[in-house]
Design a protein around this motif. Structure first.
Motif, mmCIF file in Angstrom:
data_model
loop_
_atom_site.group_PDB
_atom_site.id
_atom_site.type_symbol
_atom_site.label_atom_id
_atom_site.label_comp_id
_atom_site.label_asym_id
_atom_site.label_seq_id
_atom_site.Cartn_x
_atom_site.Cartn_y
_atom_site.Cartn_z
ATOM 1 N N ARG A 1 37.615 40.800 48.926
ATOM 2 C CA ARG A 1 38.284 39.497 47.846
ATOM 3 C C ARG A 1 38.096 38.229 48.395
ATOM 4 N NH1 ARG A 1 38.933 43.299 43.750
ATOM 5 N NH2 ARG A 1 39.938 45.072 44.553
ATOM 6 N N ARG B 1 47.394 43.543 49.816
ATOM 7 C CA ARG B 1 46.956 43.778 51.073
ATOM 8 C C ARG B 1 46.541 42.860 51.832
ATOM 9 N NH1 ARG B 1 46.471 48.656 48.689
ATOM 10 N NH2 ARG B 1 44.341 48.092 47.895
ATOM 11 N N VAL C 1 39.285 54.401 53.979
ATOM 12 C CA VAL C 1 39.159 54.882 52.697
ATOM 13 C C VAL C 1 37.540 55.153 52.175
ATOM 14 C CG1 VAL C 1 39.791 54.547 50.503
ATOM 15 C CG2 VAL C 1 41.135 53.567 52.097
ATOM 16 N N ARG D 1 51.400 62.194 52.851
ATOM 17 C CA ARG D 1 52.444 61.390 53.247
ATOM 18 C C ARG D 1 53.752 62.040 52.532
ATOM 19 N NH1 ARG D 1 49.880 57.430 51.386
ATOM 20 N NH2 ARG D 1 48.873 55.988 52.782
ATOM 21 N N ALA D 2 53.791 62.150 51.407
ATOM 22 C CA ALA D 2 54.898 62.711 50.974
ATOM 23 C C ALA D 2 55.350 64.109 51.348
ATOM 24 C CB ALA D 2 54.835 62.660 49.086
ATOM 25 N N ARG E 1 40.034 61.081 46.098
ATOM 26 C CA ARG E 1 40.582 59.643 45.917
ATOM 27 C C ARG E 1 42.126 59.799 46.142
ATOM 28 N NH1 ARG E 1 39.919 55.224 43.633
ATOM 29 N NH2 ARG E 1 41.516 54.045 42.916
ATOM 30 N N GLY E 2 42.415 58.647 46.993
ATOM 31 C CA GLY E 2 43.775 58.416 47.506
ATOM 32 C C GLY E 2 44.596 58.138 46.375
ATOM 33 N N GLY E 3 44.181 57.195 45.224
ATOM 34 C CA GLY E 3 44.928 56.797 44.106
ATOM 35 C C GLY E 3 45.208 57.955 43.409
ATOM 36 N N ARG F 1 46.945 60.347 44.034
ATOM 37 C CA ARG F 1 48.175 60.670 44.693
ATOM 38 C C ARG F 1 48.455 62.187 44.575
ATOM 39 N NH1 ARG F 1 48.035 56.311 45.982
ATOM 40 N NH2 ARG F 1 49.449 54.762 45.292
ATOM 41 N N LEU G 1 59.457 62.860 45.222
ATOM 42 C CA LEU G 1 58.131 63.065 45.884
ATOM 43 C C LEU G 1 57.238 63.977 45.141
ATOM 44 C CD1 LEU G 1 59.188 63.413 49.651
ATOM 45 C CD2 LEU G 1 58.364 61.471 48.715
ATOM 46 N N GLU H 1 39.568 49.323 43.788
ATOM 47 C CA GLU H 1 40.553 49.247 44.831
ATOM 48 C C GLU H 1 40.707 50.678 45.669
ATOM 49 O OE1 GLU H 1 44.230 47.249 43.821
ATOM 50 O OE2 GLU H 1 43.309 46.767 42.241
ATOM 51 N N ASP H 2 41.565 50.667 46.863
ATOM 52 C CA ASP H 2 41.440 51.752 47.719
ATOM 53 C C ASP H 2 42.598 52.936 47.286
ATOM 54 O OD1 ASP H 2 43.705 50.706 48.551
ATOM 55 O OD2 ASP H 2 42.753 50.240 50.395
ATOM 56 N N GLY H 3 43.170 52.539 46.283
ATOM 57 C CA GLY H 3 44.122 53.374 45.708
ATOM 58 C C GLY H 3 45.505 53.563 46.755
ATOM 59 N N GLU H 4 45.386 53.010 47.713
ATOM 60 C CA GLU H 4 46.711 53.190 48.621
ATOM 61 C C GLU H 4 48.029 52.829 48.066
ATOM 62 O OE1 GLU H 4 47.009 54.381 51.823
ATOM 63 O OE2 GLU H 4 45.038 55.317 51.785
ATOM 64 N N PRO H 5 49.082 53.105 48.536
ATOM 65 C CA PRO H 5 50.414 52.526 47.848
ATOM 66 C C PRO H 5 50.416 51.069 48.168
ATOM 67 C CG PRO H 5 50.807 54.577 49.395
ATOM 68 C CD PRO H 5 49.248 54.162 49.504
ATOM 69 N N GLY H 6 51.076 50.549 47.151
ATOM 70 C CA GLY H 6 51.711 49.250 47.305
ATOM 71 C C GLY H 6 52.751 49.173 46.408
ATOM 72 N N PRO H 7 53.124 47.870 46.106
ATOM 73 C CA PRO H 7 54.348 47.495 45.340
ATOM 74 C C PRO H 7 54.074 47.660 43.767
ATOM 75 C CG PRO H 7 53.179 45.353 45.715
ATOM 76 C CD PRO H 7 52.193 46.415 46.593
ATOM 77 N N GLY H 8 52.998 48.259 43.402
ATOM 78 C CA GLY H 8 52.747 48.387 42.157
ATOM 79 C C GLY H 8 51.466 47.533 41.738
ATOM 80 N N PRO I 1 55.282 57.191 50.017
ATOM 81 C CA PRO I 1 55.374 58.456 49.492
ATOM 82 C C PRO I 1 56.189 58.242 48.189
ATOM 83 C CG PRO I 1 56.210 58.354 51.696
ATOM 84 C CD PRO I 1 55.860 56.936 51.623
ATOM 85 N N SER J 1 55.778 55.864 45.971
ATOM 86 C CA SER J 1 55.096 54.853 44.844
ATOM 87 C C SER J 1 54.155 55.931 43.890
ATOM 88 C CB SER J 1 53.902 54.137 45.812
ATOM 89 O OG SER J 1 52.759 55.209 46.156
ATOM 90 N N ALA J 2 53.804 55.183 42.939
ATOM 91 C CA ALA J 2 53.330 55.732 41.667
ATOM 92 C C ALA J 2 51.819 55.902 41.674
ATOM 93 C CB ALA J 2 54.027 55.193 40.550
ATOM 94 N N SER J 3 51.146 56.801 40.956
ATOM 95 C CA SER J 3 49.559 56.859 40.928
ATOM 96 C C SER J 3 49.412 55.592 40.115
ATOM 97 C CB SER J 3 49.331 58.120 40.238
ATOM 98 O OG SER J 3 48.297 57.730 39.164
ATOM 99 N N PRO J 4 48.274 54.680 40.695
ATOM 100 C CA PRO J 4 47.808 53.593 39.911
ATOM 101 C C PRO J 4 47.265 53.864 38.575
ATOM 102 C CG PRO J 4 46.676 53.785 42.370
ATOM 103 C CD PRO J 4 47.495 54.955 41.966
#
Lengths: 396, 396
Positions: A15, A33, A53, A116-117, A247-249, A251, A274, B78-85, B273, B275-278
């Protein structure tokens, strides 16, 4: 470097940072991030390797989602409230264990919103006073386990594996409590626990009444040329996830345990928060149904990436490493520099890495560095060049 | 009753129970919610009203998912890792607050996997010694707040609303800690807090340094004929959710707070843990973009259902209730029977309900019963008949 950067940018790896947050046009997850780095006021792109990732199969995920939408009717007739997981996914996960020789019924699976959950729920359920962890280990696991009142005891893992004496001491210190281990292509060393050590661990856990939690998130990333089957730890609660295999996303993660423990866990107040979205569970069921070709391609790609980066930075007195049998990263031991210093220099040159202390329960590993080999080959060239610069600086 | 049951079965409301778990052909979530009842060994169908869940717009959800899939490319890069949304959803949620007169920036929104997850994160962050809750209140909130070490203090709510003296006492007892309130179509009474009481609450919270958490999950379910705008509580952390406005299974909720608190919450070990799925976030953004027509239809349907059930069971000396201005259920006070007894009898006749004590922090409300009016009208006829029987039994 421009062509490589364009490719990376297309793939979401890079980015362009902006001075002002308001001008960022990117999806938030990526933008934020990177945001902490913008604080340095530097311009230029960033290759973010702080998390390891693998490239995800986008089209496959989208196709699976389309198929899930097409047959979601019965699922949507339900109320969508949290539960132990949809029947189809629990069955698919159980079948995979059984297929691998660990007979498992769907009632032994609790689906969560990720590994994680799953660990969070287990930690909240058992509320250990002491938790045994590997040094190094997955940093988010440290955060989850460092709950108020839980003391961590460590057991060192190197690229050579687990030290039996340290294991014995650590299990003694954790008596009556909990251990969290990653025996399969351990994150971040990539080490694979031998069958002999697994037996030792199982015996130690039984002897000291330690609840053994084994995180198998990396288990599918076996990069050995002629792999034997990876044995499973006996007597352990297993954590699984689609985050590295698919894929991490997505979830989606899970716990495999006795049916009675699964029922207890399901009643925990955290089980609802969770739990995973039913629709994502259906997508995961679609993907797990035909996972082997995906994993085959992923392993092949990771193997090539691992070997490429290993070749680029091999034979260098400034660091040592062993080519790992699996996983996503090289684990470097720097001979001259502190990892934090190298990380800082690499960041100035556009590569963000995670230094050893982040993975350590006891703030050791100051000379270690994790270098994921997940980017495309030409980007690995750039990363190797940046690493070379960052360590050359130190020699000055 | 057969035709009604067929309709219910089609809509996912009714499942035929089987003696053996292995014959159940249903998705697990539904099957297992009913499973505890099979233990009684009774045959016959069950109308499960233990949770109040409105009929969800299935086709709308599927269409939104299809649209999300079609434009998910950048998100999947994106990497799909948890974030703020994801940025788009945070912006959509913030815009909705701003549109309603509460100016909000996207940085003030943290997306979670539901309202439960939002409350879990807030409770884990603030770790209150004392939590003020309404009696009755949403039972899952009680479970989340009853964390080790947190003492609950109650403040009664009736269909007439909140008692100022009790509020004063409860805020005094919760001094320096946390309060969890549902002022908008309160679950389960349906009560709507007056603007005057809201001011009182805000002042009490400020006076006693109580962190005010307001759950607005039911806010969109305003069933008044000529509604004034519902005022917002000042100085509160707000929890929102799509679970009642759109669909519980979407598993999307959020916290609205100051940008600095949102950053702190985002750093909490539970934030990942929870956070929601993107992808589900993108679906939610699609749905929030055109929510008013959905809500309009839902309100109209719920209004009809509320009035139908109110009419069926009105004017009866065996119970009292007030037609609620919003929400999903009637809150009955039984004059002769204990609610647990009525629940047991109704269950034998195929209707599962939740009795008052489940909603009480202090095991009171033994004579209260929640009756959701969420099923179709002809099913409400059946439910009223079962209720009539269950209370007639008591008169014998």
């Amino acid at each position: 470097m421009t062509a490589a950067l364009d490719r990376l940018r297309d793939a979401g790896w890079v980015r362009t940072r902006h001075g002002s947050a308001s001008t960022v046009q990117l999806p938030a997850a990526a933008a934020e991030r990177i945001a902490p780095l913008s604080a340095t006021g530097e311009a230029g792109p960033l290759i973010d390797l702080r998390r390891a990732v693998p490239a995800a199969p986008q089209e496959l995920y989208l196709e699976a989602t389309r198929r899930a939408v097409d047959r979601a009717g019965p699922l949507l007739a339900e109320d969508g409230e949290p539960g132990p997981g949809i029947a189809e996914l629990r069955a698919a996960i159980a079948a995979r264990y059984s297929h691998e020789g660990t007979a498992t019924r769907p009632e032994q699976i609790l689906v969560t919103s990720g590994a994680r959950a799953a660990l969070t729920l287990l930690a909240a359920h058992f509320r250990p006073r002491v938790a045994l962890v590997e040094i190094p280990t997955f940093f988010d696991a440290l955060r989850v386990l460092r709950a108020p009142g839980t003391r961590l005891v460590g057991c060192q893992v190197t690229t050579d594996g687990w030290d039996p004496d340290q294991l014995r001491d650590a299990f003694t210190a954790a008596r009556g409590n909990l251990a969290y281990l990653v025996p399969d292509f351990h994150n971040p060393t990539g080490a694979l626990m031998s069958a002999h050590t697994r037996r030792t661990v199982s015996l130690l856990a039984a002897e000291h009444q330690v609840t053994l939690v084994v995180d198998e998130t990396m288990r599918d990333l076996d990069l050995r040329d002629q792999p034997d089957p990876v044995p499973r730890m006996r007597g352990a609660l297993l954590i699984g996830s689609t985050s590295k295999s698919i894929r991490g996303g997505l979830r989606i993660g899970w716990i495999r345990a006795s049916a009675s423990l699964i029922r207890e866990l399901q009643d925990h107040p955290l089980a609802g928060p969770l739990s995973a979205s039913p629709m994502q569970q259906l997508v995961a069921a679609e993907l797990l149904g035909d996972l082997e070709p995906v994993l085959g391609r992923r392993r092949q790609e990771l193997r090539r990436q691992r070997d490429h980066l290993s070749g680029l930075i091999a034979e260098d007195g400034r660091w040592h490493f062993t080519r790992p049998p699996g996983g996503l990263a090289l684990w470097l031991r720097l001979t001259t520099d502190l990892a934090d210093t190298v990380v800082e220099r690499a960041r100035r040159n556009g590569v963000a890495l995670a230094a050893g202390p982040r993975f350590a329960a006891d703030a050791t590993l100051a000379h270690h560095l994790r270098v994921p080999y997940t980017p495309p080959l030409d980007v690995l060239d750039e990363i190797a060049a940046v690493l070379d610069d960052a360590c050359r600086d130190g020699a000055r």
